[in-house]
Design an enzyme around this catalytic site. Structure first.
Site, PDB file in Angstrom:
ATOM      1  CD1 TRP A 163      -1.568   1.509   2.312  1.00  0.00           C
ATOM      2  CD2 TRP A 163       0.153   2.657   1.784  1.00  0.00           C
ATOM      3  NE1 TRP A 163      -0.863   1.417   3.212  1.00  0.00           N
ATOM      4  CE2 TRP A 163       0.361   2.113   2.868  1.00  0.00           C
ATOM      5  CE3 TRP A 163       1.202   3.365   1.005  1.00  0.00           C
ATOM      6  CZ2 TRP A 163       1.311   2.482   3.711  1.00  0.00           C
ATOM      7  CZ3 TRP A 163       2.201   3.589   1.834  1.00  0.00           C
ATOM      8  CH2 TRP A 163       2.262   3.185   3.299  1.00  0.00           C
ATOM      9  CB  SER A 185      11.606  13.391  -6.101  1.00  0.00           C
ATOM     10  OG  SER A 185      12.045  14.636  -5.843  1.00  0.00           O
ATOM     11  NE  ARG A 289     -33.788   9.193  19.988  1.00  0.00           N
ATOM     12  CZ  ARG A 289     -34.241   8.018  20.419  1.00  0.00           C
ATOM     13  NH1 ARG A 289     -35.114   7.353  19.620  1.00  0.00           N
ATOM     14  NH2 ARG A 289     -33.410   7.611  21.232  1.00  0.00           N
ATOM     15  CB  ILE A 358     -26.838  14.453  15.728  1.00  0.00           C
ATOM     16  CG1 ILE A 358     -25.841  16.000  15.889  1.00  0.00           C
ATOM     17  CG2 ILE A 358     -28.066  14.880  15.392  1.00  0.00           C
ATOM     18  CD1 ILE A 358     -25.854  16.832  14.616  1.00  0.00           C
ATOM     19  N   GLY A 360     -26.553   9.688  18.284  1.00  0.00           N
ATOM     20  CA  GLY A 360     -26.714   9.014  19.707  1.00  0.00           C
ATOM     21  C   GLY A 360     -26.094   7.577  19.399  1.00  0.00           C
ATOM     22  CD  GLU A 384      -4.725  11.833  -4.963  1.00  0.00           C
ATOM     23  OE1 GLU A 384      -4.292  12.943  -5.514  1.00  0.00           O
ATOM     24  OE2 GLU A 384      -4.634  10.722  -5.508  1.00  0.00           O
ATOM     25  N   GLY A 385      -1.506  13.339  -0.353  1.00  0.00           N
ATOM     26  CA  GLY A 385      -0.999  13.880   0.586  1.00  0.00           C
ATOM     27  C   GLY A 385      -1.466  14.347   1.987  1.00  0.00           C
ATOM     28  CD  GLN A 388      -0.104  15.477   9.844  1.00  0.00           C
ATOM     29  OE1 GLN A 388      -0.264  14.566   9.034  1.00  0.00           O
ATOM     30  NE2 GLN A 388      -1.015  15.772  10.691  1.00  0.00           N
TER      31      GLN A 388
HETATM   32  C1  LIG Z   1      -7.051   3.746   1.083  1.00  0.00           C
HETATM   33  C2  LIG Z   1      -5.829   4.374   0.083  1.00  0.00           C
HETATM   34  C3  LIG Z   1      -5.827   4.436  -1.120  1.00  0.00           C
HETATM   35  C4  LIG Z   1      -4.465   4.904  -1.707  1.00  0.00           C
HETATM   36  N1  LIG Z   1      -4.403   5.077  -3.029  1.00  0.00           N
HETATM   37  C5  LIG Z   1      -3.235   5.213  -3.569  1.00  0.00           C
HETATM   38  C6  LIG Z   1      -3.050   4.970  -4.996  1.00  0.00           C
HETATM   39  O1  LIG Z   1      -3.808   4.901  -5.667  1.00  0.00           O
HETATM   40  N2  LIG Z   1      -1.602   5.363  -5.432  1.00  0.00           N
HETATM   41  C7  LIG Z   1      -0.813   5.826  -4.453  1.00  0.00           C
HETATM   42  O2  LIG Z   1       0.450   5.885  -5.162  1.00  0.00           O
HETATM   43  N3  LIG Z   1      -0.677   5.888  -3.403  1.00  0.00           N
HETATM   44  C8  LIG Z   1      -1.812   5.656  -2.700  1.00  0.00           C
HETATM   45  N4  LIG Z   1      -2.225   5.785  -1.387  1.00  0.00           N
HETATM   46  C9  LIG Z   1      -0.974   6.258  -0.497  1.00  0.00           C
HETATM   47  C10 LIG Z   1      -1.096   7.474   0.212  1.00  0.00           C
HETATM   48  O3  LIG Z   1      -0.783   8.316  -0.897  1.00  0.00           O
HETATM   49  C11 LIG Z   1      -0.366   7.403   1.245  1.00  0.00           C
HETATM   50  O4  LIG Z   1      -0.557   6.493   2.271  1.00  0.00           O
HETATM   51  C12 LIG Z   1       0.160   8.854   1.789  1.00  0.00           C
HETATM   52  O5  LIG Z   1       0.799   9.613   0.903  1.00  0.00           O
HETATM   53  C13 LIG Z   1       0.777   8.863   3.049  1.00  0.00           C
HETATM   54  O6  LIG Z   1       2.283   8.092   3.013  1.00  0.00           O
HETATM   55  P1  LIG Z   1       2.505   7.100   4.498  1.00  0.00           P
HETATM   56  O7  LIG Z   1       1.216   6.219   4.482  1.00  0.00           O
HETATM   57  O8  LIG Z   1       3.873   6.532   3.750  1.00  0.00           O
HETATM   58  O9  LIG Z   1       2.567   7.989   5.618  1.00  0.00           O
HETATM   59  P2  LIG Z   1       3.994   8.559   6.099  1.00  0.00           P
HETATM   60  O10 LIG Z   1       4.507   9.279   4.904  1.00  0.00           O
HETATM   61  O11 LIG Z   1       4.713   7.488   6.442  1.00  0.00           O
HETATM   62  O12 LIG Z   1       3.397   9.355   7.138  1.00  0.00           O
HETATM   63  C14 LIG Z   1       3.265   9.194   8.484  1.00  0.00           C
HETATM   64  C15 LIG Z   1       2.791  10.296   9.177  1.00  0.00           C
HETATM   65  O13 LIG Z   1       3.816  11.280   9.375  1.00  0.00           O
HETATM   66  C16 LIG Z   1       3.491  12.603   8.673  1.00  0.00           C
HETATM   67  N5  LIG Z   1       4.691  13.032   8.166  1.00  0.00           N
HETATM   68  C17 LIG Z   1       5.616  12.296   7.008  1.00  0.00           C
HETATM   69  N6  LIG Z   1       6.445  13.226   6.763  1.00  0.00           N
HETATM   70  C18 LIG Z   1       6.176  14.309   7.458  1.00  0.00           C
HETATM   71  C19 LIG Z   1       7.065  15.853   7.373  1.00  0.00           C
HETATM   72  N7  LIG Z   1       7.873  15.903   6.486  1.00  0.00           N
HETATM   73  N8  LIG Z   1       6.713  16.553   8.161  1.00  0.00           N
HETATM   74  C20 LIG Z   1       5.530  16.524   8.968  1.00  0.00           C
HETATM   75  N9  LIG Z   1       4.475  15.197   8.946  1.00  0.00           N
HETATM   76  C21 LIG Z   1       4.986  14.191   8.280  1.00  0.00           C
HETATM   77  C22 LIG Z   1       2.375  12.283   7.808  1.00  0.00           C
HETATM   78  O14 LIG Z   1       1.505  13.373   7.703  1.00  0.00           O
HETATM   79  C23 LIG Z   1       1.486  11.321   8.517  1.00  0.00           C
HETATM   80  O15 LIG Z   1       0.868  11.581   9.527  1.00  0.00           O
HETATM   81  C24 LIG Z   1      -3.592   5.198  -0.888  1.00  0.00           C
HETATM   82  C25 LIG Z   1      -3.553   5.081   0.802  1.00  0.00           C
HETATM   83  C26 LIG Z   1      -4.698   4.522   1.096  1.00  0.00           C
HETATM   84  C27 LIG Z   1      -4.855   4.327   2.519  1.00  0.00           C
END
Ligand SMILES: Cc1cc2nc3c(=O)[nH]c(=O)nc-3n(C[C@H](O)[C@H](O)[C@H](O)COP(=O)(O)OP(=O)(O)OC[C@H]3O[C@@H](n4cnc5c(N)ncnc54)[C@H](O)[C@@H]3O)c2cc1C
Length: 404
Positions: A163, A185, A289, A358, A360, A384-385, A388
């Site tokens: 991603w 990390s 509308r 709004i 429709g 960006e996080g 959750q």
């Molecule tokens: C369009 C797009 C652009 C992006 N651009 C970048 C980029 O430029 N560089 C980059 O590095 N990344 C990028 N990302 C990645 C993005 O930051 C991640 O998708 C995001 O951090 C979530 O990680 P994941 O998809 O693995 O979800 P997961 O971590 O697998 O999470 C899945 C679900 O579980 C929940 N979850 C996970 N852990 C916990 C916990 N401990 N407690 C409660 N809930 C939890 C999450 O909130 C979510 O609802 C991008 C993503 C998208 C879709």
């Protein structure tokens, strides 16, 4: 240190007007086309570069030369009001620049940040590559390895990043690699992968729900070798840091958290721009509308929805601006950056959904922009996080406990 005020200074008002003009005249008329094409909108980004809106000087000026912290969120709100997909195409290289600024030396910043943007006549792109197919939120689960080859003074990178905004089409990729797997990390380091490096390639390009003009793809690293000086921060600092971790001394996790907190208000400002676009559009629509012989806004059910949308947008802007000011002045107390980002994502998703309501049936079609804004808004609950993860950060900040 500037006092906190929501009132913009003269420079900020001028900047806001200038970007609004570009958003209205260039981004809005092109938004639908690039959303449908699902391609990086090079001509629009090139136009932004020609007027100085895409370039490292713009980002440096907006971020560094502003004691209030408000300039960047104000600029981003206008861009994303214009269009979120094109807005991210313009802002995507800033992610790489921020990655370099977070770990690099001043010399590395001077060398590589301009290369993430190129020149007005020949633009370049940057990408920040952290997330992986099996680890997005769980940064301790990254697997991309970074091994030092002492014989050649090179780092060898292997793994797949997922991603990635501008992934594979960028000139400069900033890659987070695992140097010491057992340290999770704390064993990571960031590397510049210069243009043309062998072993870096684009994997799958994702077909997305929203922000479709922004390019998102996998980045595959297959024995990609980068010179020793491409390790951000330098080897000496990395060795010192790893030695501290080995001895069980505290690392610099606190500093990293503060950096994330400080950049989150700007991500919130992206969502705010989309929410404002949808609110303004649905307000005008509701006045025009007619149903049952009167404008639909004359029904409290519609007018109150708009009142709530306006209120949420105002509240969100207040949180974003205050968090941006706190971040600039190193004054965070309770993860206010995460609060602002989480609130903005939720508000944008909710406001854009109400906007469809709004409008429709028309709101549900691609003839009108609100369905696109709804699709664009959702990413702000994820990247960006996630929502959750923001809750996790906030709950830890307010409780002082290691909430899991
Ligand atoms: C369009 C797009 C652009 C992006 N651009 C970048 C980029 O430029 N560089 C980059 O590095 N990344 C990028 N990302 C990645 C993005 O930051 C991640 O998708 C995001 O951090 C979530 O990680 P994941 O998809 O693995 O979800 P997961 O971590 O697998 O999470 C899945 C679900 O579980 C929940 N979850 C996970 N852990 C916990 C916990 N401990 N407690 C409660 N809930 C939890 C999450 O909130 C979510 O609802 C991008 C993503 C998208 C879709």
């Amino acid at each position: 240190m500037a006092d906190f005020s929501m009132e913009l200074n003269e420079d900020q008002v001028q900047l806001q007007k200038w970007i609004h003009g570009f958003a209205e005249d260039v981004m809005r008329p092109n938004a639908e086309e690039w959303d449908e094409r699902e391609e990086f909108p090079y001509p629009i980004v090139e136009e932004a570069a020609q007027i100085g809106l895409y370039g490292w000087e713009f980002v440096a000026e907006a971020m560094m030369n502003d004691p209030t912290g408000l300039t960047f969120p104000v600029a981003i709100e206008e861009l994303f009001w214009g269009d979120a997909g094109i807005g991210l195409a313009i802002m995507g290289s800033a992610l790489a620049a921020a990655g370099i600024a977070a770990s690099g030396t001043p010399e590395q910043m001077m060398e590589w940040v301009p290369q993430c943007y190129g020149t007005a006549d020949k633009i370049a792109l940057g990408a920040f590559c952290a997330s992986e197919p099996d680890a997005g939120s769980d940064v301790g689960g990254y697997r991309t390895s970074a091994k030092y080859d002492e014989a050649t003074d090179e780092w060898v990178l292997n793994g797949t990043k997922a991603w990635i905004t501008n992934g594979g089409i960028a000139d400069v990729h900033v890659v987070v690699g695992v140097v010491e797997p057992e340290f999770k990390s704390k064993g990571h380091a960031s590397f510049i992968v210069p243009p043309g490096t062998k072993g870096l390639s684009m994997g799958q390009k994702y077909k997305k729900h929203g922000i479709r003009a922004s390019h998102t793809a996998e980045v595959v690293l297959d024995d990609a070798r980068v010179p020793g000086h491409c390790l951000l921060g330098g080897k000496e600092k990395l060795d010192e840091r790893l030695a501290r971790v080995r001895e069980g001394k505290p690392g610099n996790a606190q500093a990293a958290m503060q950096t994330f907190e400080a950049t989150r208000p700007s991500v919130g400002a992206q969502a705010l721009g989309i929410a404002r676009a949808a609110y303004e559009y649905s307000l005008e629509y509701a006045k025009e509308r007619h149903a049952f012989g009167r404008p639909i806004i004359m029904n409290q059910a519609i007018a109150f929805m708009l009142a709530d949308m306006a209120t949420e947008i105002e509240a969100t802007r207040g949180m974003i601006h205050r968090a941006a000011w706190l971040g600039k002045n190193g004054r965070f107390e309770n993860a206010e950056g995460s609060m602002a980002k989480m609130k903005a994502g939720r508000v944008a998703t909710w406001v854009t959904e109400r906007a469809i309501q709004i409008l429709g049936g028309y709101g549900y079609t691609r003839e009108y922009p609100v369905e696109r804004w709804h699709r664009d808004a959702k990413i702000h609950d994820i990247y960006e996080g996630t929502e959750q993860i923001q809750q996790l950060v906030i709950s830890r900040a307010i409780s002082g406990l290691r909430i899991e």
